[in-house]
Design an enzyme around this catalytic site. Structure first.
Site, short mmCIF file in Angstrom:
data_model
loop_
_atom_site.label_atom_id
_atom_site.label_comp_id
_atom_site.label_asym_id
_atom_site.label_seq_id
_atom_site.Cartn_x
_atom_site.Cartn_y
_atom_site.Cartn_z
N CYS A 77 0.85 -1.19 0.00
CA CYS A 77 0.00 0.00 0.00
C CYS A 77 0.89 1.23 0.00
CB CYS A 77 -0.89 0.04 1.25
SG CYS A 77 -2.43 -0.84 1.06
N HIS A 78 0.51 2.20 -0.81
CA HIS A 78 1.26 3.45 -0.86
C HIS A 78 0.96 4.29 0.39
CE1 HIS A 78 1.06 2.32 -5.12
NE2 HIS A 78 2.21 2.95 -5.22
N MET A 115 -8.36 0.77 0.71
CA MET A 115 -7.73 -0.01 1.79
C MET A 115 -7.70 0.79 3.09
SD MET A 115 -7.42 -2.85 0.45
CE MET A 115 -6.81 -3.58 1.96
N GLU A 116 -7.53 2.10 2.98
CA GLU A 116 -7.54 2.94 4.17
C GLU A 116 -8.91 2.92 4.84
OE1 GLU A 116 -3.93 3.78 2.05
OE2 GLU A 116 -5.98 3.57 1.32
N ASP A 130 -12.76 -4.65 21.90
CA ASP A 130 -11.80 -4.59 23.00
C ASP A 130 -12.38 -3.87 24.21
OD1 ASP A 130 -9.15 -4.82 24.26
OD2 ASP A 130 -9.11 -2.63 24.00
#
Length: 159
Positions: A77-78, A115-116, A130
């Site tokens: 990924c860039h 992707m981000e 969590d």
């Protein structure tokens, strides 16, 4: 016909895609996901009574931080100069108690931000898990997907 894979060179070795020749365009990606929770967990999130604190506030910050670090987590990924990111939540009691999360990422650049957005939504949901696992170990993250994207060579996508 199968298109040429872009993350491999002629020898089959993994490479980062060369985007130096691309024009910068306005790009946006929206990812969405859900986490099913117990009624008691949804109540704790809604009322702000979870022992670890403001569940959605912390999950929002975690999602935004994850967006900014995607290139450190996903090979090839860039690294991108993200110009805007939002992580928002909706709470639903029916048909089953759940938190719905949406991450929107925007920039002017040579490569997309899908992707981000997907990383941001995944980490936001993991953070909800969590922060609430003491109340509910049966939470289930579902339906993480790209909802829409704009910009770039492939144009618009809407799920």
């Amino acid at each position: 016909m199968i298109e040429k894979l872009t993350h491999f060179d002629a020898k089959g070795q993994a490479i980062m895609v060369d985007v130096t020749h691309k024009e910068e365009t306005s790009r946006t990606a929206v990812a969405k996901g859900r986490i099913r929770v117990s009624p008691e967990t949804l109540q704790a999130i809604t009322e702000g009574t979870a022992k670890k604190g403001d569940v959605l506030g912390v999950a929002r910050v975690a999602g935004i931080m994850a967006v900014k670090r995607t290139s450190e987590l996903i090979p090839m990924c860039h690294p991108l100069l993200t110009q805007n990111c939002t992580v928002n939540f909706a709470l639903e009691e029916k048909p089953s108690p759940r938190v719905i999360a949406r991450c929107t990422v925007k920039l002017e650049g040579k490569t997309g931000v899908e992707m981000e957005a997907l990383t941001g939504i995944s980490v936001a949901l993991l953070t909800v898990y969590d922060m609430c696992k003491a109340l509910d170990k049966r939470m289930i993250m579902t339906d993480v997907h790209l909802e829409e994207k704009t910009g770039g060579k492939s144009g618009e996508f809407h799920f």
